[in-house]
Design a protein around this motif. Structure first.
Motif, PDB file in Angstrom:
ATOM      1  N   MET A 149       0.865  -1.171   0.000  1.00 36.04           N
ATOM      2  CA  MET A 149       0.000   0.000   0.000  1.00 36.04           C
ATOM      3  C   MET A 149       0.905   1.225   0.000  1.00 36.04           C
ATOM      4  N   ILE A 150       0.813   1.987  -1.079  1.00 39.92           N
ATOM      5  CA  ILE A 150       1.669   3.152  -1.267  1.00 39.92           C
ATOM      6  C   ILE A 150       0.858   4.414  -1.000  1.00 39.92           C
ATOM      7  N   ASP A 151       1.328   5.234  -0.062  1.00 42.45           N
ATOM      8  CA  ASP A 151       0.770   6.570   0.158  1.00 42.45           C
ATOM      9  C   ASP A 151       1.539   7.496  -0.772  1.00 42.45           C
ATOM     10  N   ARG A 152       0.927   7.821  -1.901  1.00 49.72           N
ATOM     11  CA  ARG A 152       1.620   8.604  -2.930  1.00 49.72           C
ATOM     12  C   ARG A 152       1.786  10.075  -2.541  1.00 49.72           C
ATOM     13  N   PHE A 153       1.084  10.511  -1.507  1.00 50.01           N
ATOM     14  CA  PHE A 153       1.145  11.907  -1.106  1.00 50.01           C
ATOM     15  C   PHE A 153       2.238  12.198  -0.081  1.00 50.01           C
ATOM     16  N   CYS A 154       2.644  11.149   0.699  1.00 45.47           N
ATOM     17  CA  CYS A 154       3.580  11.469   1.776  1.00 45.47           C
ATOM     18  C   CYS A 154       4.428  10.285   2.255  1.00 45.47           C
ATOM     19  N   LEU A 155       3.815   9.234   2.734  1.00 46.91           N
ATOM     20  CA  LEU A 155       4.509   8.213   3.515  1.00 46.91           C
ATOM     21  C   LEU A 155       5.138   7.082   2.716  1.00 46.91           C
ATOM     22  N   GLY A 156       4.916   7.023   1.400  1.00 50.01           N
ATOM     23  CA  GLY A 156       5.505   5.949   0.602  1.00 50.01           C
ATOM     24  C   GLY A 156       4.896   4.600   0.923  1.00 50.01           C
ATOM     25  N   VAL A 157       5.730   3.590   1.175  1.00 49.84           N
ATOM     26  CA  VAL A 157       5.236   2.237   1.474  1.00 49.84           C
ATOM     27  C   VAL A 157       4.683   2.245   2.893  1.00 49.84           C
ATOM     28  N   LYS A 158       3.382   2.503   2.960  1.00 46.01           N
ATOM     29  CA  LYS A 158       2.701   2.656   4.254  1.00 46.01           C
ATOM     30  C   LYS A 158       2.473   1.314   4.928  1.00 46.01           C
ATOM     31  N   SER A 159       2.120   0.310   4.144  1.00 44.99           N
ATOM     32  CA  SER A 159       1.997  -1.040   4.690  1.00 44.99           C
ATOM     33  C   SER A 159       2.307  -2.039   3.584  1.00 44.99           C
ATOM     34  N   THR A 160       2.738  -3.207   4.014  1.00 43.01           N
ATOM     35  CA  THR A 160       3.098  -4.255   3.062  1.00 43.01           C
ATOM     36  C   THR A 160       2.959  -5.602   3.752  1.00 43.01           C
ATOM     37  N   ASN A 161       2.823  -6.637   2.943  1.00 46.09           N
ATOM     38  CA  ASN A 161       2.801  -7.983   3.503  1.00 46.09           C
ATOM     39  C   ASN A 161       3.306  -8.962   2.463  1.00 46.09           C
ATOM     40  N   CYS A 162       3.616 -10.141   2.923  1.00 50.50           N
ATOM     41  CA  CYS A 162       4.075 -11.210   2.050  1.00 50.50           C
ATOM     42  C   CYS A 162       3.373 -12.487   2.489  1.00 50.50           C
ATOM     43  N   LYS A 163       2.543 -13.013   1.631  1.00 50.29           N
ATOM     44  CA  LYS A 163       1.840 -14.273   1.894  1.00 50.29           C
ATOM     45  C   LYS A 163       2.571 -15.358   1.119  1.00 50.29           C
ATOM     46  N   ILE A 164       2.869 -16.462   1.788  1.00 52.98           N
ATOM     47  CA  ILE A 164       3.713 -17.487   1.184  1.00 52.98           C
ATOM     48  C   ILE A 164       2.999 -18.834   1.172  1.00 52.98           C
ATOM     49  N   ASP A 165       3.164 -19.562   0.084  1.00 56.15           N
ATOM     50  CA  ASP A 165       2.668 -20.933  -0.088  1.00 56.15           C
ATOM     51  C   ASP A 165       1.140 -20.993  -0.046  1.00 56.15           C
ATOM     52  N   MET A 166       0.503 -20.116  -0.805  1.00 60.81           N
ATOM     53  CA  MET A 166      -0.956 -20.098  -0.894  1.00 60.81           C
ATOM     54  C   MET A 166      -1.407 -21.032  -2.017  1.00 60.81           C
ATOM     55  N   SER A 167      -2.376 -21.874  -1.718  1.00 63.10           N
ATOM     56  CA  SER A 167      -2.951 -22.728  -2.759  1.00 63.10           C
ATOM     57  C   SER A 167      -3.753 -21.854  -3.721  1.00 63.10           C
ATOM     58  N   ALA A 168      -4.145 -22.409  -4.851  1.00 60.95           N
ATOM     59  CA  ALA A 168      -4.947 -21.661  -5.824  1.00 60.95           C
ATOM     60  C   ALA A 168      -6.260 -21.206  -5.193  1.00 60.95           C
ATOM     61  N   ASP A 169      -6.888 -22.060  -4.388  1.00 60.25           N
ATOM     62  CA  ASP A 169      -8.143 -21.687  -3.728  1.00 60.25           C
ATOM     63  C   ASP A 169      -7.918 -20.574  -2.710  1.00 60.25           C
ATOM     64  N   ASP A 170      -6.837 -20.684  -1.921  1.00 55.78           N
ATOM     65  CA  ASP A 170      -6.527 -19.638  -0.942  1.00 55.78           C
ATOM     66  C   ASP A 170      -6.235 -18.317  -1.639  1.00 55.78           C
ATOM     67  N   LEU A 171      -5.525 -18.378  -2.754  1.00 56.39           N
ATOM     68  CA  LEU A 171      -5.216 -17.169  -3.507  1.00 56.39           C
ATOM     69  C   LEU A 171      -6.501 -16.535  -4.033  1.00 56.39           C
ATOM     70  N   GLU A 172      -7.391 -17.340  -4.570  1.00 58.72           N
ATOM     71  CA  GLU A 172      -8.656 -16.811  -5.088  1.00 58.72           C
ATOM     72  C   GLU A 172      -9.459 -16.135  -3.976  1.00 58.72           C
ATOM     73  N   ASP A 173      -9.531 -16.766  -2.806  1.00 55.06           N
ATOM     74  CA  ASP A 173     -10.239 -16.174  -1.662  1.00 55.06           C
ATOM     75  C   ASP A 173      -9.584 -14.860  -1.235  1.00 55.06           C
ATOM     76  N   TYR A 174      -8.256 -14.851  -1.188  1.00 60.47           N
ATOM     77  CA  TYR A 174      -7.506 -13.652  -0.798  1.00 60.47           C
ATOM     78  C   TYR A 174      -7.755 -12.515  -1.790  1.00 60.47           C
ATOM     79  N   LEU A 175      -7.700 -12.825  -3.074  1.00 64.47           N
ATOM     80  CA  LEU A 175      -7.928 -11.797  -4.091  1.00 64.47           C
ATOM     81  C   LEU A 175      -9.358 -11.271  -4.038  1.00 64.47           C
ATOM     82  N   ASP A 176     -10.331 -12.151  -3.799  1.00 65.63           N
ATOM     83  CA  ASP A 176     -11.727 -11.708  -3.652  1.00 65.63           C
ATOM     84  C   ASP A 176     -11.864 -10.744  -2.482  1.00 65.63           C
ATOM     85  N   MET A 177     -11.226 -11.085  -1.358  1.00 64.15           N
ATOM     86  CA  MET A 177     -11.276 -10.221  -0.175  1.00 64.15           C
ATOM     87  C   MET A 177     -10.620  -8.878  -0.456  1.00 64.15           C
ATOM     88  N   MET A 178      -9.459  -8.901  -1.096  1.00 61.44           N
ATOM     89  CA  MET A 178      -8.745  -7.660  -1.407  1.00 61.44           C
ATOM     90  C   MET A 178      -9.549  -6.796  -2.378  1.00 61.44           C
TER      91      MET A 178
END
Length: 184
Positions: free
Chosen positions: A59-88
């Motif tokens: 998540m980039i704050d283009r006005f001031c703070l730059g990389v405001k938050s970030t995460n790394c999800k590892i070893d997600m199955s195709a179903d988990d990825l689909e659920d994650y993308l739907d939520m996002m």
């Protein structure tokens, strides 16, 4: 009579150490972006050798703070990825596919802008940066606009330490050389 013991092959372990050592070399599956005013959310999805996925989100704050938050999800199955993308997508109001170069330039452009103002990226960038290629001249440069009307604009969020951020801006760019909006 002895039983023959079947040896199991060791399971491949995909975790933080694997991403640090190999994340930049994993094939890119997809890149996504969502722009909402001053916030740009980017995602890079890479495929692991086992067919699962590793996801770097920024998540980039283009006005001031730059990389405001970030995460790394590892070893997600195709179903988990689909659920994650739907939520996002439901949280962000939709995401569009984009090129890797777009994600790279938003993240590294945001880092450089915020660094010039005296801000460091979210602590989780120490891991999620390994989902991105190193920032070299090998990656095409796209210049995005940071700040607003030539000045930093700090829009206070619910988890921001407004006093600390304002003190940093006063110290590094000077009183009157930035704008501030509070919502809390």
């Amino acid at each position: 009579m002895s039983k023959k013991v079947k040896k199991e092959l060791p399971k491949e372990i995909y975790g933080k150490n694997y991403v640090v050592k190999n994340g930049r070399n994993l094939p890119i599956y997809k890149c996504l972006i969502s722009e909402n005013g001053g916030l740009v959310s980017c995602m890079i999805i890479r495929r692991l050798p086992n067919g699962h996925f590793a996801v770097g989100g920024y998540m980039i704050d283009r006005f001031c703070l730059g990389v405001k938050s970030t995460n790394c999800k590892i070893d997600m199955s195709a179903d988990d990825l689909e659920d994650y993308l739907d939520m996002m997508e439901s949280n962000l109001g939709g995401m569009e596919e984009c090129t890797y170069v777009t994600v790279h330039n938003w993240v590294y452009g945001g880092l450089a802008y915020a660094e010039d103002l005296g801000f460091k990226p979210d602590k989780d960038f120490a891991l999620s940066k390994f989902m991105l290629e190193e920032d070299t001249e090998d990656v095409e440069l796209i210049e995005f606009e940071f700040g607003q009307d030539g000045k930093p604009l700090f829009i206070e969020g619910p988890y921001d330490n407004a006093k600390q951020i304002l003190d940093t801006l006063k110290r590094n760019v000077g009183e009157g050389n930035f704008n501030f909006v509070t919502q809390y």
